[in-house]
Design a protein around this motif. Structure first.
Motif, PDB file in Angstrom:
ATOM      1  N   ASP A  37       0.898  -0.808   0.399  1.00 38.72           N
ATOM      2  CA  ASP A  37       0.390   0.590   0.105  1.00 38.72           C
ATOM      3  C   ASP A  37       1.219   1.285  -0.540  1.00 38.72           C
ATOM      4  O   ASP A  37       0.808   2.186  -0.715  1.00 38.72           O
ATOM      5  N   ALA A  38       2.203   1.369   1.223  1.00 41.68           N
ATOM      6  CA  ALA A  38       3.047   2.044   0.754  1.00 41.68           C
ATOM      7  C   ALA A  38       3.865   2.533  -0.496  1.00 41.68           C
ATOM      8  O   ALA A  38       3.636   4.211  -0.792  1.00 41.68           O
ATOM      9  N   TYR A  39       3.927   0.995  -1.586  1.00 41.74           N
ATOM     10  CA  TYR A  39       4.611   2.476  -2.199  1.00 41.74           C
ATOM     11  C   TYR A  39       3.473   2.449  -3.132  1.00 41.74           C
ATOM     12  O   TYR A  39       4.268   3.973  -4.609  1.00 41.74           O
ATOM     13  N   HIS A  40       2.284   2.412  -3.288  1.00 33.73           N
ATOM     14  CA  HIS A  40       1.466   2.650  -4.531  1.00 33.73           C
ATOM     15  C   HIS A  40       0.569   4.579  -3.404  1.00 33.73           C
ATOM     16  O   HIS A  40       0.547   5.030  -4.845  1.00 33.73           O
ATOM     17  N   ILE A  41       0.781   4.291  -2.281  1.00 33.86           N
ATOM     18  CA  ILE A  41       0.891   5.772  -2.383  1.00 33.86           C
ATOM     19  C   ILE A  41       2.074   6.596  -3.262  1.00 33.86           C
ATOM     20  O   ILE A  41       1.807   7.937  -2.876  1.00 33.86           O
ATOM     21  N   SER A  42       2.719   5.937  -2.410  1.00 40.02           N
ATOM     22  CA  SER A  42       4.403   6.995  -3.307  1.00 40.02           C
ATOM     23  C   SER A  42       4.196   7.150  -4.449  1.00 40.02           C
ATOM     24  O   SER A  42       4.566   8.178  -5.275  1.00 40.02           O
ATOM     25  N   LEU A  43       3.979   6.340  -5.219  1.00 32.53           N
ATOM     26  CA  LEU A  43       3.345   6.292  -6.852  1.00 32.53           C
ATOM     27  C   LEU A  43       2.766   7.551  -6.848  1.00 32.53           C
ATOM     28  O   LEU A  43       2.553   8.468  -7.779  1.00 32.53           O
ATOM     29  N   ARG A  44       1.252   7.184  -6.394  1.00 32.66           N
ATOM     30  CA  ARG A  44      -0.174   8.425  -6.341  1.00 32.66           C
ATOM     31  C   ARG A  44       0.729   9.802  -6.815  1.00 32.66           C
ATOM     32  O   ARG A  44       0.431  11.213  -6.711  1.00 32.66           O
ATOM     33  N   MET A  45       2.176  10.575  -5.068  1.00 32.62           N
ATOM     34  CA  MET A  45       2.711  11.464  -4.489  1.00 32.62           C
ATOM     35  C   MET A  45       3.198  11.478  -5.412  1.00 32.62           C
ATOM     36  O   MET A  45       3.779  12.815  -6.412  1.00 32.62           O
ATOM     37  N   LEU A  46       4.115  10.949  -6.850  1.00 31.85           N
ATOM     38  CA  LEU A  46       4.995  10.911  -7.172  1.00 31.85           C
ATOM     39  C   LEU A  46       3.842  11.581  -8.731  1.00 31.85           C
ATOM     40  O   LEU A  46       3.905  12.523  -9.706  1.00 31.85           O
ATOM     41  N   GLU A  47       2.775  10.730  -9.239  1.00 33.23           N
ATOM     42  CA  GLU A  47       1.742  11.225 -10.214  1.00 33.23           C
ATOM     43  C   GLU A  47       1.337  12.970 -10.151  1.00 33.23           C
ATOM     44  O   GLU A  47       1.823  13.281 -11.204  1.00 33.23           O
ATOM     45  N   ARG A  48       1.308  13.293  -8.729  1.00 37.56           N
ATOM     46  CA  ARG A  48       1.208  14.782  -8.632  1.00 37.56           C
ATOM     47  C   ARG A  48       2.240  15.341  -9.063  1.00 37.56           C
ATOM     48  O   ARG A  48       2.131  16.202  -9.287  1.00 37.56           O
ATOM     49  N   ARG A  49       3.224  15.119  -9.140  1.00 38.78           N
ATOM     50  CA  ARG A  49       4.648  15.567  -9.299  1.00 38.78           C
ATOM     51  C   ARG A  49       4.801  15.643 -10.908  1.00 38.78           C
ATOM     52  O   ARG A  49       5.546  16.539 -11.281  1.00 38.78           O
TER      53      ARG A  49
END
Length: 261
Positions: A37-49
């Motif tokens: 889950d945490a890695y997918h949260i990180s990917l969402r943060m990256l998508e926004r960037r």
């Protein structure tokens, strides 16, 4: 964890980064957050960037040395993404008071790749063959989690607590330096504050990059030619503030310096 909750947490960390306002630990909120889950949260943060115009230029490996693991009470490595708005050249002024919340500097060895690496099955020999050069580096880690009160899931979700980084002026072939025994000396404001060696990072920085290539392979992600790979700290984290200067020297590789504003 539901996709909508993952997106919500990724958006929250992204806003925390923009506003320089830390949030409560994700793991303190009652929800069962797995490492996946945490890695997918990180990917969402990256998508926004990326949507804001940033581009990925590499990856970082975090929590590799016992010194850092003990400081953070996190006892396994993780990874995050490096973007083009994070990198500074040696000697430049880094505006941490404008960009970061609770910065800490760590000395590392950066790998610059000339070939793709795709796990699983990547070996240390593969990493050396795929590496154009190694360089001295400072990573200035930061946490969007209040007071650095992080479990492994918190730091993974927060892009492995990545902030900014500095690459040195010198680069050498990884085959021309002993990456296990090479010594590191870190200075802050002209005084030596820590020393380390390549072996501090999972026995060798090469082991770290191999771990990263194989771990990313499980997510269908490759290390790409031209990317910068930060292989993990060889020394304890050092809090920094505006006005501080730091320098790292690595035997057989070179040095990097930075001044904070």
């Amino acid at each position: 964890m539901e996709q909508t909750h993952i997106q919500m947490l990724g958006d929250e960390l992204y806003q925390a980064m923009l506003k320089r306002e830390a949030v409560s630990p994700l793991t303190s909120r009652g929800a069962d957050i797995t490492i996946n889950d945490a890695y997918h949260i990180s990917l969402r943060m990256l998508e926004r960037r990326l949507a804001d115009g940033a581009s990925v230029i590499g990856k970082k490996i975090g929590v590799t040395s016992k010194a850092v693991q003990n400081m953070l009470n996190v006892h396994q490595p993780d990874f995050g993404y490096l973007t083009d708005d994070m990198v500074f050249n040696s000697g430049e002024v880094m505006p941490i008071s404008e960009r970061l919340i609770a910065p800490r500097a760590e000395g590392e060895i950066a790998f610059i790749l000339k070939k793709d690496l795709t796990g699983p099955g990547v070996t240390n020999a593969d990493v050396l063959a795929a590496t154009e050069c190694v360089m001295p580096c400072f990573e200035i880690v930061d946490s969007r989690i209040q007071d650095w009160k992080i479990a492994i899931q918190d730091t993974i979700a927060d892009n492995a607590s990545c902030g900014l980084f500095v690459l040195g002026d010198q680069a050498v072939s990884p085959r021309k330096v002993d990456l296990v025994s090479c010594g590191m000396v870190v200075e802050k404001n002209g005084s030596v504050i820590s020393t380390g060696a390549g072996a501090a990072a999972l026995g060798s920085p090469v082991n770290c990059v191999t771990w990263l290539a194989n771990t990313l392979g499980e997510f269908g992600i490759s290390l790409k030619a031209g990317e910068v790979i930060l292989s993990g700290s060889l020394v304890p984290l050092e809090p920094v503030k505006a006005g501080d200067t730091m320098r790292v020297d690595i035997g057989g590789i070179g040095s990097a310096s930075v001044r904070f504003s």
